[in-house]
Design an enzyme around this catalytic site. Structure first.
Site, mmCIF file in Angstrom:
data_model
loop_
_atom_site.group_PDB
_atom_site.id
_atom_site.type_symbol
_atom_site.label_atom_id
_atom_site.label_comp_id
_atom_site.label_asym_id
_atom_site.label_seq_id
_atom_site.Cartn_x
_atom_site.Cartn_y
_atom_site.Cartn_z
ATOM 1 N N HIS A 119 0.863 -1.192 0.000
ATOM 2 C CA HIS A 119 0.000 0.000 0.000
ATOM 3 C C HIS A 119 0.904 1.249 0.000
ATOM 4 O O HIS A 119 2.021 1.233 0.506
ATOM 5 C CB HIS A 119 -0.901 -0.006 1.244
ATOM 6 C CG HIS A 119 -1.904 1.099 1.256
ATOM 7 N ND1 HIS A 119 -1.636 2.315 1.852
ATOM 8 C CD2 HIS A 119 -3.136 1.194 0.735
ATOM 9 C CE1 HIS A 119 -2.691 3.117 1.705
ATOM 10 N NE2 HIS A 119 -3.621 2.453 1.022
ATOM 11 N N ALA A 358 -6.889 -0.187 -6.199
ATOM 12 C CA ALA A 358 -6.941 0.574 -4.947
ATOM 13 C C ALA A 358 -7.637 1.920 -5.174
ATOM 14 O O ALA A 358 -7.368 2.608 -6.169
ATOM 15 C CB ALA A 358 -5.531 0.803 -4.422
ATOM 16 N N ALA A 359 -8.505 2.263 -4.230
ATOM 17 C CA ALA A 359 -9.272 3.515 -4.365
ATOM 18 C C ALA A 359 -8.340 4.716 -4.463
ATOM 19 O O ALA A 359 -8.646 5.704 -5.130
ATOM 20 C CB ALA A 359 -10.196 3.661 -3.159
ATOM 21 N N CYS A 360 -7.174 4.602 -3.813
ATOM 22 C CA CYS A 360 -6.270 5.757 -3.785
ATOM 23 C C CYS A 360 -5.351 5.776 -5.002
ATOM 24 O O CYS A 360 -4.406 6.541 -5.060
ATOM 25 C CB CYS A 360 -5.462 5.772 -2.490
ATOM 26 S SG CYS A 360 -4.889 4.143 -1.989
ATOM 27 N N HIS A 361 -5.627 4.893 -5.980
ATOM 28 C CA HIS A 361 -4.817 4.915 -7.212
ATOM 29 C C HIS A 361 -5.692 5.360 -8.373
ATOM 30 O O HIS A 361 -6.905 5.193 -8.349
ATOM 31 C CB HIS A 361 -4.259 3.512 -7.510
ATOM 32 C CG HIS A 361 -3.168 3.119 -6.563
ATOM 33 N ND1 HIS A 361 -2.724 1.828 -6.465
ATOM 34 C CD2 HIS A 361 -2.447 3.838 -5.673
ATOM 35 C CE1 HIS A 361 -1.774 1.775 -5.539
ATOM 36 N NE2 HIS A 361 -1.584 2.984 -5.045
#
Ligand SMILES: O=C(O)CC[SeH]
Length: 415
Positions: A119, A358-361
């Protein structure tokens, strides 16, 4: 009228369990005192916090004195990595000169070993430390045969200046479970033979694993473990496990200084309400983990069966390896075909709510994690990350399959 959405993005975040919401609400209304106060209002708040700490410890097989609350997983990971960095400099003479076999001064710097699938709250911390010349880092590539970091590759990366190994317990995009117990067991043997060298500290980010599989800090023999509430139906705070917190063998250094809360390791007036919720979420995992994981596995397996029924050999399950275990709720799947990019397919789904990774990607380019485990770019860019939850039903899956079918037909007819 908008039809009800079907949420299959539980690896991104989960809703609060009703009992968790109840625990938060009760704590906010009844245990609002400052936990550091000695009067009844303070004691009431401290009691709530202590009970939550005990529940978290039980959930991961730890002593309650080894659990510390944080604002979330990012803080937990940063705190643990920065601790290893500081510990290297505080406790060990840095050998002068360079190791001729390496021809550089990398042995002058604290050395970290991690995987190429972490992560961002581990990956970017270490990348920045390396870019700033503060540490050296080995990103061990996962095997493309297993999707796992191999013990032999981690051992081969160890050098005299290695201060920490940080490898996630289960990957957030593929669900592949890493052989933490096996890897850390071998490193402990290496630690026993290292004289006058930094003891290699062992950390695993268990964010995606907790609430889906057994997580036991004693069985894995970790020094540090990160806990993230919003991945197991808890609030958006987190915690760290530190083996024998306060001992010299496994250090922890604060990133903040203040009023002495959390035994000075993480000061700041405690977020009693959210801590109460985290404790309740942990209590539910302790009570119902077996039911949760069996249900999610049944639904996820049904999803994959239906995908294959409808799309046949156009389906590629990313992260399914004969010799590796996966989280029971995660299905990373590509529907092969021109123009069927994951983000495009999702944008044409009326009911499915999911992600390509991933939501943050960024959602419009192939996941570096899939590329890292050898998924060809043409397959990776069609990936959908579907992660089921405790309440997901087989009927939900039938709706999702129909939704995906119509989205694919629309895109293909339109191209
Ligand atoms: O969506 C995920 O995998 C975690 C939050 Se960046």
């Amino acid at each position: 009228m908008d039809q009800e959405k079907i949420y299959l993005d539980y690896n991104a975040t989960t809703p609060l369990e009703p009992d968790v919401l109840g625990a938060i609400s009760t704590a906010l209304s009844e245990a609002w005192g400052n936990p550091s106060s000695s009067h009844a209002a303070g004691v009431k708040a401290k009691t709530v916090i202590d009970r939550a700490r005990t529940n978290l410890a039980t959930m991961v097989g730890a002593k309650s004195s080894d659990i510390l609350f944080t604002s979330g997983g990012t803080e937990a990971n940063n705190m643990i990595l920065q601790t290893a960095l500081k510990h290297f400099h505080l406790c060990h003479e840095i050998t002068n000169g360079t190791d001729p076999s390496r021809g550089d001064n990398s042995d002058q710097l604290p050395h970290f070993i991690t995987s190429n699938m972490e992560h961002d709250s581990v990956k970017l911390v270490l990348e920045n430390l390396a870019e700033e010349g503060i540490a050296s880092v080995t990103f061990v590539p996962a095997s493309q045969k297993t999707g796992c970091v191999m013990k032999e590759d981690v051992i081969a990366a160890v050098r005299p200046s290695t201060c920490m190994i940080s490898i996630m317990l289960a990957n957030n995009e593929t669900g592949v479970i890493q052989p933490i117990k096996e890897i850390f067991e071998s490193i402990r043997h290496i630690n026993l033979t290292r004289k006058n060298l930094p003891r290699i500290l062992l950390h695993t980010d268990a964010a995606q694993a907790i609430g889906k599989m057994e997580v036991d800090v004693v069985e894995m023999d970790v020094d540090y473990l990160s806990i993230v509430g919003h991945k197991f139906y808890g609030p958006r705070i987190g915690a760290v496990f530190v083996r024998n917190l306060g001992s010299k063998e496994v250090p922890l250094y604060p990133m903040l200084y203040g009023g002495g809360q959390e035994r000075n390791f993480r000061p700041g007036t405690e977020n009693t309400g959210m801590i109460a919720g985290l404790g309740k979420a942990a209590e539910l995992v302790v009570q119902y983990l077996d039911n949760y994981s069996k249900h999610m596995a049944t639904v996820r397996d049904y999803l994959e069966t239906r995908l294959q029924d409808v799309f046949g050999d156009r389906i590629h399950i990313n992260g399914k390896f004969a010799t590796s275990e996966r989280l029971p709720n995660t299905c990373n799947v590509s529907i092969l075909g021109h123009g069927l990019f994951g983000h495009m397919v999702l944008s044409h789904c009326d009911r499915l709510q999911a992600s390509v990774g991933a939501a943050c990607h960024a959602q419009n380019r192939p996941s570096h994690i899939l590329l890292a485990i050898g998924i060809p770019e043409s397959v990776a860019r069609n990936a959908l990350r579907l992660s089921v939850g405790r309440e997901t039903t087989l009927a939900d899956i039938d709706i999702v399959i129909e939704d995906l079918k119509q989205a694919v037909e629309f895109i293909e007819n339109d191209s």
